[in-house]
Design a protein around this motif. Structure first.
Motif, PDB file in Angstrom:
ATOM      1  N   ALA A  23       0.829  -1.203   0.000  1.00  0.00           N
ATOM      2  CA  ALA A  23       0.000   0.000   0.000  1.00  0.00           C
ATOM      3  C   ALA A  23       0.868   1.260   0.000  1.00  0.00           C
ATOM      4  O   ALA A  23       0.478   2.279  -0.565  1.00  0.00           O
ATOM      5  CB  ALA A  23      -0.932   0.000   1.204  1.00  0.00           C
ATOM      6  N   HIS A  26       2.726   1.133  -3.855  1.00  0.00           N
ATOM      7  CA  HIS A  26       1.942   0.953  -5.081  1.00  0.00           C
ATOM      8  C   HIS A  26       0.607   1.670  -4.955  1.00  0.00           C
ATOM      9  O   HIS A  26       0.107   1.879  -3.850  1.00  0.00           O
ATOM     10  CB  HIS A  26       1.694  -0.535  -5.345  1.00  0.00           C
ATOM     11  N   THR A  27       0.022   1.992  -6.077  1.00  0.00           N
ATOM     12  CA  THR A  27      -1.302   2.608  -6.076  1.00  0.00           C
ATOM     13  C   THR A  27      -2.370   1.516  -5.983  1.00  0.00           C
ATOM     14  O   THR A  27      -2.095   0.350  -6.272  1.00  0.00           O
ATOM     15  CB  THR A  27      -1.533   3.413  -7.363  1.00  0.00           C
ATOM     16  N   PRO A  28      -3.602   1.885  -5.625  1.00  0.00           N
ATOM     17  CA  PRO A  28      -4.681   0.898  -5.597  1.00  0.00           C
ATOM     18  C   PRO A  28      -4.963   0.273  -6.968  1.00  0.00           C
ATOM     19  O   PRO A  28      -5.500  -0.825  -7.047  1.00  0.00           O
ATOM     20  CB  PRO A  28      -5.884   1.694  -5.098  1.00  0.00           C
ATOM     21  N   HIS A  29      -4.587   0.979  -8.048  1.00  0.00           N
ATOM     22  CA  HIS A  29      -4.765   0.392  -9.378  1.00  0.00           C
ATOM     23  C   HIS A  29      -3.747  -0.702  -9.655  1.00  0.00           C
ATOM     24  O   HIS A  29      -3.981  -1.586 -10.471  1.00  0.00           O
ATOM     25  CB  HIS A  29      -4.666   1.459 -10.463  1.00  0.00           C
ATOM     26  N   GLN A  32      -4.377  -4.952  -5.453  1.00  0.00           N
ATOM     27  CA  GLN A  32      -5.628  -5.067  -4.704  1.00  0.00           C
ATOM     28  C   GLN A  32      -5.558  -6.343  -3.870  1.00  0.00           C
ATOM     29  O   GLN A  32      -4.990  -7.336  -4.303  1.00  0.00           O
ATOM     30  CB  GLN A  32      -6.850  -5.149  -5.625  1.00  0.00           C
ATOM     31  N   HIS A  51      -6.543  -0.149  -1.014  1.00  0.00           N
ATOM     32  CA  HIS A  51      -6.000  -1.297  -1.726  1.00  0.00           C
ATOM     33  C   HIS A  51      -6.729  -2.594  -1.364  1.00  0.00           C
ATOM     34  O   HIS A  51      -6.541  -3.609  -2.020  1.00  0.00           O
ATOM     35  CB  HIS A  51      -4.518  -1.473  -1.390  1.00  0.00           C
TER      36      HIS A  51
END
Length: 69
Positions: A23, A26-29, A32, A51
């Motif tokens: 988290a 990295h981005t939530p895109h 996950q 995330h």
């Protein structure tokens, strides 16, 4: 990923650490997470992160089925 271990062996701590690391980096895109927590609810600490799509526990059998599907 699947993590196995006996009671009180640090499984939830490891998962919280891994999720927190990803988290932060990295981005939530990009990443996950969906969790099945059949123990003491240790994954609820990260459930609010963007995330994390959801954490299902043994108290919600329908949510467990949806998450596993």
């Amino acid at each position: 990923m699947q993590i196995l271990g006996g009671p009180q062996s640090g499984k939830s701590t490891l998962l919280r650490s891994l999720i927190s690391f990803f988290a932060l980096t990295h981005t939530p895109h990009e990443v996950q997470f969906y969790g099945l927590d059949f123990g003491g609810g240790g994954l609820s600490a990260v459930a609010g992160l963007p995330h994390v799509g959801g954490v299902a526990s043994r108290l919600g059998p329908e949510k467990v089925r949806r998450t596993a599907a």
